[in-house]
Write a protein that holds these residues in place. Structure first.
Motif, PDB file in Angstrom:
ATOM      1  N   SER A   2       0.876  -1.158   0.171  1.00  0.00           N
ATOM      2  CA  SER A   2       0.038   0.031  -0.075  1.00  0.00           C
ATOM      3  C   SER A   2       1.009   1.340  -0.025  1.00  0.00           C
ATOM      4  N   HIS A  24      -0.745   4.358   0.069  1.00  0.00           N
ATOM      5  CA  HIS A  24      -1.751   5.382   0.154  1.00  0.00           C
ATOM      6  C   HIS A  24      -1.152   6.502   1.348  1.00  0.00           C
ATOM      7  N   SER A  81      -1.965   0.436  -6.913  1.00  0.00           N
ATOM      8  CA  SER A  81      -2.584   0.403  -5.470  1.00  0.00           C
ATOM      9  C   SER A  81      -3.916   0.516  -5.417  1.00  0.00           C
ATOM     10  N   ASP A  89      -7.171  -1.639  -4.738  1.00  0.00           N
ATOM     11  CA  ASP A  89      -8.431  -1.513  -3.682  1.00  0.00           C
ATOM     12  C   ASP A  89      -9.714  -1.563  -4.509  1.00  0.00           C
ATOM     13  N   TYR A 123     -11.101  -6.827  -5.868  1.00  0.00           N
ATOM     14  CA  TYR A 123     -10.385  -7.960  -5.327  1.00  0.00           C
ATOM     15  C   TYR A 123      -9.994  -8.732  -6.311  1.00  0.00           C
ATOM     16  N   PRO A 180      -9.361   5.801  -1.332  1.00  0.00           N
ATOM     17  CA  PRO A 180     -10.414   5.450  -0.155  1.00  0.00           C
ATOM     18  C   PRO A 180     -10.559   6.841   0.705  1.00  0.00           C
TER      19      PRO A 180
END
Length: 334
Positions: free
Chosen positions: A25, A27, A62, A66, A69, A157
């Motif tokens: 990740s 983020h 990435s 997200d 899946y 997100p």
């Protein structure tokens, strides 16, 4: 899930593959991803730039992980070298806010095979929506229309529910028109949240699978957006056919579908496709007719006035759809 299955705890080989395949990740924290006064920019991402910028590739991939899946390392290869794949990115002050992966379908590539595809005699790799809809509705012309299928769209997100996804789709619409594309399409597991997202972008539902997909546990659906008047004529015909199929299958193939989801679908169908007899509906509501003698007319009335469902609560919508349309229960009143 954080406990390793194939690796020892803190195995360096695991860390290497997760980094190499962009599964780590990247983020930023909440404070780092808040929108600023800087302009938000959307652009088509050049494959060469993406291939030579590991940090950018990692951030883009990435987000795609997200979003779905089933994202796999093979998707990195398709993102970088598939000729039919286009990547759009949204960023602000060099920070990646969102990404969309688009696949070019239909057009001249299928022109020679269109009759065989439409008749179910041929199936070529890719062109998911173009082939599926052409075969389902026996529409050879649809197969050769130039289409961009939005395969995946992802917003950071911490920045979702802020209209950024709609802004990115609006940019894709502009670019598709510049490339003389006929239709934008998308396919996804149907649930209320996703359905609302695409319908707010003015996409129209033209297919709902009869069976639940094993991988998602949801009925798959296809939505389209026309980019010019001729394409809209085709979409209008498809939505009318879908409406007819919905009315026929709603208490058969979709009898066990959540009634609240069906209510969401009904609000966007062609409300002019059914004839309503309001007098009989009124008589039933006032207690002067029983359900057995009114159900057919009430059913038609619901289809003809589906947008009126918005005036009911979610619970009332669910009861109405389950009782009258799906025939799940026998009831004496609505």
């Amino acid at each position: 899930m954080s406990e390793p299955i194939r690796w020892y705890v803190d195995d360096p080989l695991e860390k290497f593959w997760f980094t190499a395949l962009c599964y780590s990740s990247h983020h930023e924290s909440d404070t780092q991803t808040k929108l600023t006064h800087h302009p938000i920019v959307c652009q088509q991402l050049d494959k060469q730039r993406l291939a030579h910028s590991p940090e950018l590739l990692s951030k883009v991939f990435s987000l795609l992980i997200d979003a779905h899946y089933q994202t796999s390392p093979d998707d990195i290869q398709r993102l970088l070298d598939a000729p039919e794949s286009i990547c759009f990115i949204m960023f602000q002050n060099n920070r990646v806010l969102g990404v969309a992966q688009v696949n070019q379908e239909g057009g001249l590539k299928l022109s020679g095979l269109a009759p065989a595809i439409t008749q179910g005699q041929r199936r070529v790799k890719g062109h998911l929506v173009a082939q599926n809809i052409a075969n389902l509705y026996n529409d050879e012309a649809f197969c050769t229309m130039r289409q961009w299928r939005i395969g995946r769209i992802a917003i950071h997100p911490h920045l979702q529910q802020m209209g950024l996804g709609s802004e990115l789709i609006a940019f894709i619409k502009q670019q598709a028109i510049k490339h003389q594309t006929d239709l934008l399409t998308t396919a996804f597991g149907c649930n209320s949240a996703l359905l609302k997202f695409w319908q707010l972008a003015d996409f129209e539902l033209i297919k709902l699978s009869n069976k639940v997909e094993v991988s998602s546990g949801e009925h798959s659906c296809i939505c389209v957006y026309s980019l010019h008047q001729d394409a809209q004529h085709t979409v209008n015909n498809l939505t009318k056919e879908f409406t007819n199929e919905l009315q026929f299958q709603i208490d058969k193939a979709w009898k066990t579908m959540p009634s609240t989801l069906l209510a969401d679908i009904l609000r966007y169908i062609d409300e002019h496709n059914s004839v309503s007899q309001t007098d009989i509906v009124k008589q039933y509501c006032e207690g002067f007719r029983n359900l057995d003698s009114s159900q057919r007319v009430i059913r038609n009335h619901i289809f003809a006035n589906a947008k009126e469902l918005n005036k009911l609560t979610d619970s009332e919508q669910g009861i109405l759809v389950a009782c009258i349309l799906q025939k799940q229960v026998i009831c004496s009143s609505i």
